[in-house]
Design an enzyme around this catalytic site. Structure first.
Site, mmCIF file in Angstrom:
data_model
loop_
_atom_site.group_PDB
_atom_site.id
_atom_site.type_symbol
_atom_site.label_atom_id
_atom_site.label_comp_id
_atom_site.label_asym_id
_atom_site.label_seq_id
_atom_site.Cartn_x
_atom_site.Cartn_y
_atom_site.Cartn_z
ATOM 1 N N LYS A 195 59.339 -24.073 -65.809
ATOM 2 C CA LYS A 195 58.486 -23.382 -65.618
ATOM 3 C C LYS A 195 56.701 -23.724 -64.712
ATOM 4 C CE LYS A 195 56.391 -18.514 -66.991
ATOM 5 N NZ LYS A 195 56.603 -17.646 -67.819
ATOM 6 N N LYS A 248 61.091 -21.851 -61.937
ATOM 7 C CA LYS A 248 60.154 -20.601 -61.338
ATOM 8 C C LYS A 248 59.139 -21.091 -61.302
ATOM 9 C CE LYS A 248 58.251 -17.128 -63.739
ATOM 10 N NZ LYS A 248 58.191 -16.509 -65.625
HETATM 11 C C1 PBG Z 1 56.256 -14.781 -69.240
HETATM 12 C C2 PBG Z 1 56.906 -14.665 -68.237
HETATM 13 C C3 PBG Z 1 55.973 -14.640 -66.961
HETATM 14 C C4 PBG Z 1 56.813 -14.392 -66.073
HETATM 15 C C5 PBG Z 1 58.478 -14.176 -65.761
HETATM 16 N N1 PBG Z 1 58.071 -14.157 -67.786
HETATM 17 C C6 PBG Z 1 54.558 -15.202 -66.559
HETATM 18 C C7 PBG Z 1 53.314 -15.812 -66.794
HETATM 19 O O1 PBG Z 1 54.097 -17.083 -67.014
HETATM 20 O O2 PBG Z 1 52.502 -15.659 -66.511
HETATM 21 C C8 PBG Z 1 56.228 -14.522 -64.324
HETATM 22 C C9 PBG Z 1 57.555 -13.573 -63.139
HETATM 23 C C10 PBG Z 1 56.775 -13.067 -62.320
HETATM 24 O O3 PBG Z 1 55.573 -13.543 -61.589
HETATM 25 O O4 PBG Z 1 57.550 -12.632 -61.406
HETATM 26 N N2 PBG Z 1 55.823 -15.774 -69.723
#
Ligand code: PBG
Length: 328
Positions: A195, A248
């Site tokens: 991520k 992601k």
């Molecule tokens: C939370 C999380 C995030 C997303 C999914 N879970 C945001 C972040 O890390 O700030 C983002 C998903 C999206 O942008 O569609 N930890």
């Protein structure tokens, strides 16, 4: 053999020929729809940057879940908006919190719909970071037991898959151990293994009200420049017991999806995140691109890169098109 003996256009001549030799498939069952759930009743509060998406109270969420199940979509992933935020993100691991409440209601109303529970503290903490703080730093090891508690609370409430998105080191092992001890040895973990600290999460943070109140997430999420490091993240999460790994965002990291799939041969999910959705929507609303075709092309590209499952805000609008045989 080269031209004129070889003519690749021969197998492109008709829709039937193209369908016959198409390499990559895209089905509603590959898609997972993210949903935002909040307290109250009859709440359907639009998210400005994500047309067609809402903060939904549990009653509205159940109606949405029923429609999603009818469309044959693979599942839903829930993000909660708590009644109150505090430094420890307490509602994240409260059995009576918004996500466990939503999971129980969905499980009862649509038992066959696969329910994913995102596990993270950022929606629940007053500071908006993904774990508890020590000064201005997120304390990795103090956060792990809280993530583990949230995971067992969600599994107990009916979550079919537990998906930690916090990026703490060691969280998959901590969650696996807690699930096993808590009586959920068969509940799979999908780790957000690679991520990235991405600009493309902007609209999500509006929807989930989870913008960090100071600093950013670069101290725990990955550097966009790194791919070898993503493979290490994946290897560690698999060793710790992850059943599926996620990359992601999706589009800026198609190379990472491909490398993860080739190297590990495990189920791979990719998150087509909020900013990727919002860009297409905004351009389509301006009449600058054909939004449906752009969405189909985006999703098939993520599958072609190697993703088995795609988490996407396009799920609801694309599923009926797929049922009619639409392709990019
Ligand atoms: C939370 C999380 C995030 C997303 C999914 N879970 C945001 C972040 O890390 O700030 C983002 C998903 C999206 O942008 O569609 N930890």
């Amino acid at each position: 053999m080269t031209y004129p003996t070889t003519r690749l256009r021969r197998l492109r001549a008709t829709p039937a020929l193209r369908a016959m030799r198409r390499e990559t498939t895209l089905a509603a069952s590959n898609l997972v729809a993210p949903l935002f759930v909040c307290h109250g009743s009859k709440v359907r509060k639009p998210v400005a940057s994500m047309p067609g998406h809402f903060q939904l109270s549990v009653d509205e969420l159940v109606r949405e879940g029923e429609a999603i199940a009818k469309d044959g979509i693979g599942g839903v992933i829930l993000f909660g908006i708590p009644a109150a935020k505090d430094a420890e993100g307490r509602e994240a691991y409260d059995e009576k919190g918004i996500v466990p409440t939503a999971l129980r209601a969905l499980k009862k109303a649509v038992p066959d719909l696969i329910l994913w529970a995102d596990v993270c503290l950022c929606e629940y903490t007053s500071h908006g970071h993904c774990g508890v703080l020590n000064g201005e730093k997120v304390d990795n090891d103090k956060t792990l037991p809280l993530l583990a508690r949230a995971s067992t609370a969600y599994a107990a409430a009916g979550a079919d898959l537990i998906a930690p998105s916090d990026m703490m080191d060691g969280r998959v092992a901590a969650i696996r151990k807690a699930l096993d001890l808590g009586g959920f040895p068969d509940t799979p973990i999908v780790s957000y293994a690679a991520k990235y600290a991405s600009a493309f999460y902007g609209p999500f943070r509006e929807a989930a009200e989870s913008t960090p109140q100071f600093g950013d997430r670069r101290g725990y999420q990955m550097d966009p420049a790194n791919a070898a490091e993503a493979l290490r993240e994946v290897a560690l999460d698999l060793e710790e017991g992850a059943d599926m790994v996620m990359v992601k965002p999706a589009l800026p990291y198609l190379d990472v999806i491909r490398r993860v799939k080739e190297q590990f041969q495990v189920p791979v999910a990719a998150y087509n995140v909020s900013g990727e959705f919002a860009m297409i929507k905004a351009a389509a609303q301006n009449g600058w691109i054909d939004g449906e075709r752009a969405a189909l092309e985006t999703l098939v590209s993520i599958r072609r890169a190697g993703a088995d499952v795609i988490l996407t805000y396009f799920a609801r609008e694309i599923a009926p098109l797929l049922a009619k045989g639409a392709t990019a």
